[in-house]
Write a protein that holds these residues in place. Structure first.
Motif, PDB file in Angstrom:
ATOM      1  N   CYS A   6       0.823  -1.219   0.000  1.00  0.00           N
ATOM      2  CA  CYS A   6       0.000   0.000   0.000  1.00  0.00           C
ATOM      3  C   CYS A   6       0.849   1.258   0.000  1.00  0.00           C
ATOM      4  CB  CYS A   6      -0.933   0.020   1.200  1.00  0.00           C
ATOM      5  SG  CYS A   6      -2.090  -1.340   1.118  1.00  0.00           S
ATOM      6  N   THR A   7       1.926   1.255   0.817  1.00  0.00           N
ATOM      7  CA  THR A   7       2.764   2.459   0.829  1.00  0.00           C
ATOM      8  C   THR A   7       3.348   2.702  -0.548  1.00  0.00           C
ATOM      9  OG1 THR A   7       4.310   0.970   1.909  1.00  0.00           O
ATOM     10  CG2 THR A   7       3.566   2.862   3.197  1.00  0.00           C
ATOM     11  N   PHE A   8       3.768   1.620  -1.194  1.00  0.00           N
ATOM     12  CA  PHE A   8       4.345   1.786  -2.531  1.00  0.00           C
ATOM     13  C   PHE A   8       3.304   2.357  -3.482  1.00  0.00           C
ATOM     14  CE2 PHE A   8       5.019   0.406  -6.862  1.00  0.00           C
ATOM     15  CZ  PHE A   8       6.312   0.838  -7.084  1.00  0.00           C
ATOM     16  N   ALA A   9       2.115   1.734  -3.478  1.00  0.00           N
ATOM     17  CA  ALA A   9       1.062   2.174  -4.397  1.00  0.00           C
ATOM     18  C   ALA A   9       0.705   3.634  -4.136  1.00  0.00           C
ATOM     19  CB  ALA A   9      -0.164   1.282  -4.251  1.00  0.00           C
ATOM     20  N   GLY A  10       0.595   3.988  -2.859  1.00  0.00           N
ATOM     21  CA  GLY A  10       0.240   5.359  -2.510  1.00  0.00           C
ATOM     22  C   GLY A  10       1.285   6.348  -2.972  1.00  0.00           C
ATOM     23  N   LYS A  11       2.553   5.942  -2.829  1.00  0.00           N
ATOM     24  CA  LYS A  11       3.653   6.838  -3.150  1.00  0.00           C
ATOM     25  C   LYS A  11       3.775   7.045  -4.663  1.00  0.00           C
ATOM     26  CE  LYS A  11       8.454   7.103  -1.640  1.00  0.00           C
ATOM     27  NZ  LYS A  11       9.540   6.346  -1.033  1.00  0.00           N
ATOM     28  N   PHE A  12       3.587   5.971  -5.407  1.00  0.00           N
ATOM     29  CA  PHE A  12       3.893   6.040  -6.836  1.00  0.00           C
ATOM     30  C   PHE A  12       2.669   6.146  -7.737  1.00  0.00           C
ATOM     31  CE2 PHE A  12       7.797   4.275  -5.108  1.00  0.00           C
ATOM     32  CZ  PHE A  12       8.746   5.024  -5.775  1.00  0.00           C
ATOM     33  N   VAL A  13       1.461   6.172  -7.137  1.00  0.00           N
ATOM     34  CA  VAL A  13       0.246   6.170  -7.975  1.00  0.00           C
ATOM     35  C   VAL A  13       0.223   7.357  -8.931  1.00  0.00           C
ATOM     36  CG1 VAL A  13      -1.202   7.394  -6.287  1.00  0.00           C
ATOM     37  CG2 VAL A  13      -2.264   5.917  -7.972  1.00  0.00           C
ATOM     38  N   LEU A  14       0.703   8.505  -8.469  1.00  0.00           N
ATOM     39  CA  LEU A  14       0.693   9.709  -9.304  1.00  0.00           C
ATOM     40  C   LEU A  14       1.548   9.501 -10.549  1.00  0.00           C
ATOM     41  CD1 LEU A  14      -0.233  12.656  -9.509  1.00  0.00           C
ATOM     42  CD2 LEU A  14       1.865  13.330  -8.346  1.00  0.00           C
ATOM     43  N   LEU A  15       2.750   8.943 -10.349  1.00  0.00           N
ATOM     44  CA  LEU A  15       3.662   8.740 -11.470  1.00  0.00           C
ATOM     45  C   LEU A  15       3.098   7.728 -12.471  1.00  0.00           C
ATOM     46  CD1 LEU A  15       6.555   9.479 -12.528  1.00  0.00           C
ATOM     47  CD2 LEU A  15       7.302   7.350 -11.493  1.00  0.00           C
ATOM     48  N   PHE A  16       2.579   6.611 -11.954  1.00  0.00           N
ATOM     49  CA  PHE A  16       1.994   5.599 -12.840  1.00  0.00           C
ATOM     50  C   PHE A  16       0.839   6.188 -13.640  1.00  0.00           C
ATOM     51  CE2 PHE A  16       4.263   2.391 -10.400  1.00  0.00           C
ATOM     52  CZ  PHE A  16       4.425   1.362 -11.306  1.00  0.00           C
ATOM     53  N   ALA A  17      -0.053   6.903 -12.946  1.00  0.00           N
ATOM     54  CA  ALA A  17      -1.238   7.456 -13.611  1.00  0.00           C
ATOM     55  C   ALA A  17      -0.833   8.499 -14.648  1.00  0.00           C
ATOM     56  CB  ALA A  17      -2.179   8.065 -12.574  1.00  0.00           C
ATOM     57  N   ALA A  18       0.110   9.384 -14.279  1.00  0.00           N
ATOM     58  CA  ALA A  18       0.540  10.432 -15.210  1.00  0.00           C
ATOM     59  C   ALA A  18       1.196   9.813 -16.436  1.00  0.00           C
ATOM     60  CB  ALA A  18       1.508  11.393 -14.512  1.00  0.00           C
ATOM     61  N   PRO A 267      -0.478  -2.177 -14.016  1.00  0.00           N
ATOM     62  CA  PRO A 267       0.959  -2.179 -13.693  1.00  0.00           C
ATOM     63  C   PRO A 267       1.213  -1.790 -12.240  1.00  0.00           C
ATOM     64  CG  PRO A 267       0.531  -0.819 -15.633  1.00  0.00           C
ATOM     65  CD  PRO A 267      -0.787  -1.346 -15.191  1.00  0.00           C
ATOM     66  N   LEU A 268       0.422  -0.842 -11.735  1.00  0.00           N
ATOM     67  CA  LEU A 268       0.624  -0.391 -10.354  1.00  0.00           C
ATOM     68  C   LEU A 268       0.319  -1.524  -9.384  1.00  0.00           C
ATOM     69  CD1 LEU A 268       1.332   1.950  -8.469  1.00  0.00           C
ATOM     70  CD2 LEU A 268      -1.069   2.572  -8.421  1.00  0.00           C
ATOM     71  N   ILE A 269      -0.812  -2.199  -9.613  1.00  0.00           N
ATOM     72  CA  ILE A 269      -1.186  -3.308  -8.725  1.00  0.00           C
ATOM     73  C   ILE A 269      -0.155  -4.433  -8.824  1.00  0.00           C
ATOM     74  CG2 ILE A 269      -2.892  -5.153  -8.358  1.00  0.00           C
ATOM     75  CD1 ILE A 269      -5.055  -3.132  -9.110  1.00  0.00           C
ATOM     76  N   ASN A 270       0.283  -4.721 -10.057  1.00  0.00           N
ATOM     77  CA  ASN A 270       1.284  -5.780 -10.229  1.00  0.00           C
ATOM     78  C   ASN A 270       2.566  -5.468  -9.472  1.00  0.00           C
ATOM     79  OD1 ASN A 270      -0.413  -7.207 -11.853  1.00  0.00           O
ATOM     80  ND2 ASN A 270       0.468  -6.486 -13.775  1.00  0.00           N
ATOM     81  N   THR A 271       3.067  -4.245  -9.652  1.00  0.00           N
ATOM     82  CA  THR A 271       4.317  -3.876  -8.990  1.00  0.00           C
ATOM     83  C   THR A 271       4.125  -3.863  -7.481  1.00  0.00           C
ATOM     84  OG1 THR A 271       4.722  -2.454 -10.885  1.00  0.00           O
ATOM     85  CG2 THR A 271       6.232  -2.242  -9.054  1.00  0.00           C
ATOM     86  N   ALA A 272       2.985  -3.318  -7.035  1.00  0.00           N
ATOM     87  CA  ALA A 272       2.713  -3.274  -5.596  1.00  0.00           C
ATOM     88  C   ALA A 272       2.600  -4.689  -5.027  1.00  0.00           C
ATOM     89  CB  ALA A 272       1.438  -2.479  -5.322  1.00  0.00           C
ATOM     90  N   SER A 320      11.448  -3.151 -11.160  1.00  0.00           N
ATOM     91  CA  SER A 320      11.036  -2.096 -10.225  1.00  0.00           C
ATOM     92  C   SER A 320      10.776  -2.687  -8.840  1.00  0.00           C
ATOM     93  CB  SER A 320       9.804  -1.359 -10.748  1.00  0.00           C
ATOM     94  OG  SER A 320       8.847  -2.267 -11.214  1.00  0.00           O
ATOM     95  N   GLY A 321      10.146  -3.859  -8.808  1.00  0.00           N
ATOM     96  CA  GLY A 321       9.899  -4.510  -7.524  1.00  0.00           C
ATOM     97  C   GLY A 321      11.194  -4.880  -6.831  1.00  0.00           C
ATOM     98  N   GLY A 322      12.098  -5.501  -7.576  1.00  0.00           N
ATOM     99  CA  GLY A 322      13.383  -5.918  -7.006  1.00  0.00           C
ATOM    100  C   GLY A 322      14.181  -4.727  -6.507  1.00  0.00           C
ATOM    101  N   LEU A 323      14.162  -3.642  -7.292  1.00  0.00           N
ATOM    102  CA  LEU A 323      14.929  -2.452  -6.930  1.00  0.00           C
ATOM    103  C   LEU A 323      14.373  -1.804  -5.661  1.00  0.00           C
ATOM    104  CD1 LEU A 323      17.275  -0.688  -7.903  1.00  0.00           C
ATOM    105  CD2 LEU A 323      15.637   0.690  -9.167  1.00  0.00           C
ATOM    106  N   GLN A 324      13.036  -1.725  -5.595  1.00  0.00           N
ATOM    107  CA  GLN A 324      12.401  -1.124  -4.417  1.00  0.00           C
ATOM    108  C   GLN A 324      12.737  -1.926  -3.153  1.00  0.00           C
ATOM    109  OE1 GLN A 324      10.812   1.628  -3.930  1.00  0.00           O
ATOM    110  NE2 GLN A 324       9.435   1.388  -2.212  1.00  0.00           N
ATOM    111  N   ILE A 325      12.660  -3.265  -3.260  1.00  0.00           N
ATOM    112  CA  ILE A 325      12.957  -4.118  -2.104  1.00  0.00           C
ATOM    113  C   ILE A 325      14.418  -3.947  -1.695  1.00  0.00           C
ATOM    114  CG2 ILE A 325      13.174  -6.530  -1.375  1.00  0.00           C
ATOM    115  CD1 ILE A 325      10.716  -7.058  -3.268  1.00  0.00           C
ATOM    116  N   PHE A 326      15.311  -3.932  -2.679  1.00  0.00           N
ATOM    117  CA  PHE A 326      16.734  -3.743  -2.389  1.00  0.00           C
ATOM    118  C   PHE A 326      16.977  -2.403  -1.696  1.00  0.00           C
ATOM    119  CE2 PHE A 326      20.632  -1.586  -3.688  1.00  0.00           C
ATOM    120  CZ  PHE A 326      21.600  -2.433  -3.151  1.00  0.00           C
TER     121      PHE A 326
END
Length: 405
Positions: A6-18, A267-272, A320-326
């Motif tokens: 959820c934190t990821f989705a909340g943080k990046f939703v603007l970028l994904f949507a734009a 894509p947002l849900i998948n990455t989240a 993106s998922g791997g990078l965020q976790i790292f």
């Protein structure tokens, strides 16, 4: 924890949507196709693989989401392949090269999610590791094109031909409603300029000037300190410009933007989801043992960092998922070992784009689905372009760092 989906989705939703809305506008207005067709006119259909790669690179570097690029390029690519009689598997690899390698992880300034994740985690900006990224991107492009052209010649010698898939409709491309290519490039140019200008201006100003008061300077500071919001602003401004320029989308602006925003949800849900899954994995004792093992391995910090990013990206099948976790779990330890934030940003981002593209990677599966090819037919070329070459280039850049100190 901080790794929650959820934190990821909340943080990046603007970028994904734009990004998705911008991609949708560029696709529906035929601006993307117009740019690709201009390349065809200038380079000729026999350069189909070059054209596909360049058009995809231009669009993704300008902030258009990968899937939109594949959809926009596909009908046009089929025509080119048919004219030049090039096997479809190589088109798939060219798409992957242009839309899924150097413009996402290597080139400085790209508004890609990978670049943004690294910047927001490390407090760097989108241009971190400028020369490393530029050199790495150029080599990835060069090696990729060399490989594709070599395969094309081999396919010709072997008598391989273009074979349309069962779902491929080879429609006649009607250019009458397309915007002219210079106009089609304007929204891309605006997105990139919006991202690049604050950086250029800041570099040219003295330290005293930067400390001063003033609305313009406040905006500059804001632009340079917001790795998520600022690229989103750039993409929104690109969409607004495109909507005002192109009659095909002007009348249905809200509809197109709405559809674009919907494109962002998957894509947002998948990455989240990947990051949520990663969040669970990182709390296991196995992951703790793995981190302990890698960090205490006595390997040079860069090498052990490369291994950890690669492994996490491979497990999750997502760069993106791997990078965020790292970035959330292991990056602080590497900064303590003395890797500069700039270097960590660029090398980790480039490393995330290597082993993420194993056969189970979502983007690879989606691309094969769209193009109607099987793993057996196309994955060998795609794998060389998206796994082998980026990994070789990342290791080469690490070698450069080691030599230049």
């Amino acid at each position: 924890g901080p790794l929650g989906a959820c934190t990821f989705a909340g943080k990046f939703v603007l970028l994904f949507a734009a990004g998705a809305a911008f991609g949708r506008v560029m696709g529906d207005s035929h601006a993307a196709a117009s740019i690709a067709l201009a390349l065809v006119r200038n380079l000729g259909p026999q350069r189909a693989l070059w054209i596909t790669t360049l058009a995809c690179a231009l669009l993704t570097y300008g902030g258009v989401v990968v899937f939109v690029v594949i959809f926009a390029m596909y009908p046009l690519g089929l025509k080119l392949l048919q004219q030049a009689d090039i096997p479809k598997r190589l088109f798939c690899a060219a798409l992957a090269l242009g839309a899924g390698t150097f413009t996402l992880t290597a080139l400085p300034g790209t508004p890609s999610i990978h670049n943004v994740i690294a910047a927001s985690a490390l407090g760097t900006d989108l241009f971190a590791g400028f020369w490393l990224g530029l050199a790495g991107g150029a080599v990835m492009f060069g090696l990729g094109i060399w490989y594709l052209e070599r395969q094309r010649r081999l396919a010709q010698e072997r008598g391989e031909h273009f074979v349309p898939g069962p779902g491929d409709r080879l429609s006649v491309i009607d250019e009458s409603g397309y915007p002219s290519w210079p106009v089609a490039c304007l929204p891309l140019a605006l997105v990139l300029m919006t991202i690049i200008l604050p950086r250029v201006v800041t570099m040219s100003l003295s330290a005293e000037t930067l400390q001063a008061e003033g609305a313009v300077l406040d905006l500059l500071r804001f632009a340079n300190s917001q790795p998520i919001v600022w690229p989103s602003v750039a993409l929104v401004s690109g969409s607004v410009l495109a909507l005002s320029l192109f009659p095909a989308v002007r009348g249905r602006a809200l509809l197109v933007l709405g559809e674009g925003t919907q494109d962002a949800i998957m894509p947002l849900i998948n990455t989240a989801a990947v990051i949520g899954f990663g969040g669970v994995v990182t709390h296991t004792t196995g992951f703790e043992q793995f981190t302990g093992l890698v960090l205490g391995s006595g390997l040079p910090p860069l090498v052990s960092m490369f291994l950890s990013v690669s492994l996490v990206s491979a497990i999750t099948g997502s760069a993106s998922g791997g990078l965020q976790i790292f970035m959330q779990t292991m990056a602080p330890a590497y900064l303590e070992m003395g890797i500069e934030p700039q270097v960590l940003h660029r090398i980790a981002t480039m490393a995330s784009g290597g082993f993420d593209s194993l056969p189970h990677c979502g983007a690879v599966v989606a691309m094969l689905t769209i193009t109607g090819l099987s793993h057996k037919e196309a994955y060998r070329d795609v794998g060389i372009i998206t796994v082998i070459i980026p990994v070789i280039v990342t290791l080469a850049m690490m070698g450069v760092i080691a030599v230049t100190g």
